[in-house]
Design a protein around this motif. Structure first.
Motif, PDB file in Angstrom:
ATOM      1  N   VAL A 121      41.653  33.839  55.063  1.00  0.00           N
ATOM      2  CA  VAL A 121      42.853  34.566  54.613  1.00  0.00           C
ATOM      3  C   VAL A 121      43.839  33.608  53.964  1.00  0.00           C
ATOM      4  CG1 VAL A 121      44.844  35.864  55.415  1.00  0.00           C
ATOM      5  CG2 VAL A 121      42.595  36.430  56.283  1.00  0.00           C
ATOM      6  N   GLU A 122      44.037  32.383  54.620  1.00  0.00           N
ATOM      7  CA  GLU A 122      44.977  31.418  54.053  1.00  0.00           C
ATOM      8  C   GLU A 122      44.523  30.963  52.675  1.00  0.00           C
ATOM      9  OE1 GLU A 122      45.257  28.313  56.862  1.00  0.00           O
ATOM     10  OE2 GLU A 122      46.365  29.482  58.360  1.00  0.00           O
ATOM     11  N   LYS A 123      43.225  30.675  52.521  1.00  0.00           N
ATOM     12  CA  LYS A 123      42.747  30.205  51.225  1.00  0.00           C
ATOM     13  C   LYS A 123      42.766  31.323  50.193  1.00  0.00           C
ATOM     14  CE  LYS A 123      40.124  26.236  52.777  1.00  0.00           C
ATOM     15  NZ  LYS A 123      38.885  25.470  52.686  1.00  0.00           N
ATOM     16  N   SER A 124      42.544  32.579  50.645  1.00  0.00           N
ATOM     17  CA  SER A 124      42.641  33.697  49.716  1.00  0.00           C
ATOM     18  C   SER A 124      44.073  33.839  49.204  1.00  0.00           C
ATOM     19  CB  SER A 124      42.178  34.990  50.398  1.00  0.00           C
ATOM     20  OG  SER A 124      40.835  34.900  50.780  1.00  0.00           O
ATOM     21  N   ASN A 125      45.056  33.674  50.140  1.00  0.00           N
ATOM     22  CA  ASN A 125      46.469  33.740  49.726  1.00  0.00           C
ATOM     23  C   ASN A 125      46.799  32.607  48.776  1.00  0.00           C
ATOM     24  OD1 ASN A 125      46.867  35.967  51.329  1.00  0.00           O
ATOM     25  ND2 ASN A 125      47.500  34.794  53.113  1.00  0.00           N
ATOM     26  N   LEU A 126      46.253  31.395  49.088  1.00  0.00           N
ATOM     27  CA  LEU A 126      46.500  30.251  48.207  1.00  0.00           C
ATOM     28  C   LEU A 126      45.894  30.491  46.832  1.00  0.00           C
ATOM     29  CD1 LEU A 126      47.583  27.424  47.821  1.00  0.00           C
ATOM     30  CD2 LEU A 126      45.462  26.525  48.790  1.00  0.00           C
TER      31      LEU A 126
END
Length: 375
Positions: free
Chosen positions: A24-29
């Motif tokens: 999720v964090e990398k998708s947001n990034l």
């Protein structure tokens, strides 16, 4: 083995949750980087539009310079003509004194106009030089590098028209404003990071898929192990219960077996001569005896080297106690039993007794006695 498998399943699930959060964090990034890339693309497009406008605006600058030079040449030519005329008039000075005076006034006026024209030409040259310097500083190009040809009508324009055209070009350059010369490099760096993050995301998705496969495999193994253990326990419960409840019957059943992990276990007991629908309708001794039947069934289905029982027969009367002791004797043939009890009859079947006693001095001590030696 089942407990160890459950521990491994919990660890794998925790790793899966961590991977989901990381995903999720990398998708947001990635979403933030894509948004920034879009902004840079818009900046690049605006820069291209500005370059095009500057190219169009500065295309006529060489023509303006040529037109100014031509205008100066015309003025000098006109001045020469006036000078010739003045000489002719000076030759006729004696006869045409009044005309000479008028011609002198006209010559003086023309000289002032010439001076003003020369001053204006110098100002236009200064402005043209300033514009050329500004183009060189902001666009990193010179007038000689610009493409374009001189319009046919610029040479015939007046000084006022040329000045108006210069003001218009200067206003266009001012409207264009500044731009980011590093936008292309930043775009390339962000694109490279996007490719790297995309690769990392693919690796995470692959790892997630592998973990899900491991979880499915472990779930299937757990279900198989649980089903085998349940069937063995059910079989032993159906054997042990009639011993503790002569003439009665008991069974174990799964609740909602089609829902996999959400299943429960129903314990159904029916002592002889009673129609029991709920366990709460049994007496305290009967509930204790039914619980012991289930425990003994589990012990026999999955034997252990030893068992510890803590006053399990406290609520039983003599008859039920005798039945329970018979079952414990059969259980003790394959395993070692450690029983905490106050019942004398339970102590009688033991091989050894251990107790705690307190003397008159208030100090406790452990006492042991082997019954075979006592007999």
């Amino acid at each position: 083995e089942e407990v160890q498998t459950r521990i491994e399943l919990g660890s794998i699930r925790e790793r899966l949750l961590n991977l989901d959060r990381d995903l999720v964090e990398k998708s947001n990034l990635m979403a933030d980087i894509q948004l920034e890339i879009q902004n840079l693309e818009r900046d690049a497009q605006a820069l291209a539009e500005k370059d095009s406008a500057v190219a169009r605006a500065t295309a006529i600058l060489p023509a303006l310079g040529l037109a100014i030079k031509k205008s100066i040449s015309n003025l000098k030519k006109h001045t020469g003509e006036l000078e010739d005329q003045r000489k002719t008039e000076l030759a006729q000075l004696d006869a045409l004194n009044r005309e000479r005076l008028e011609l002198e006034k006209r010559s003086s006026s023309l000289a002032g106009e010439l001076q003003n024209a020369e001053m204006r030409s110098y100002e236009l040259k200064v402005q043209l030089s300033a514009i050329e310097e500004r183009i060189r500083e902001e666009l990193q190009i010179s007038l000689g590098d610009l493409e374009g040809s001189e319009p046919a009508d610029l040479a015939d324009r007046s000084d006022a028209e040329l000045e108006s055209e210069l003001r218009k070009i200067d206003n266009q350059l001012r409207v264009l404003g500044s731009f980011n010369p590093l936008a292309e490099e930043e775009y390339s760096a962000l694109e490279e990071r996007l490719n790297y993050l995309s690769t990392q995301l693919d690796d995470l998705n692959e790892a997630k898929s592998e973990l899900r496969g491991i979880i499915r495999e472990i779930d299937g193994k757990i279900q198989t192990t649980f089903a085998a253990a349940f069937e063995d326990t059910k079989r032993e419960f159906e054997k042990v219960f009639p011993i503790l409840f002569p003439g009665g019957s008991g069974s174990l059943n799964l609740t909602k077996p089609e829902e996999g992990e959400e299943v429960g276990i129903d314990v159904s007991v029916r002592p002889a001569g009673k129609r029991i629908e709920r366990m709460s309708l049994l007496s305290g001794g009967e509930r204790s005896l039914a619980a012991m039947a289930l425990l003994v069934a589990i012990f026999k289905a999955r034997p252990s080297p030893f068992y510890v029982l803590d006053e399990v027969e406290a609520a039983l009367d003599d008859t039920n106690l005798e039945r329970l002791l018979e079952v414990l004797k059969t259980l003790g043939e394959a395993s070692q039993l450690i029983i905490v009890t106050h019942q004398k009859r339970t102590m009688e079947i033991a091989d050894a007794l251990y107790g705690v006693s307190m003397g008159k001095d208030g100090v406790t001590k452990v006492m042991s006695q082997t019954l075979e030696k006592a007999s």
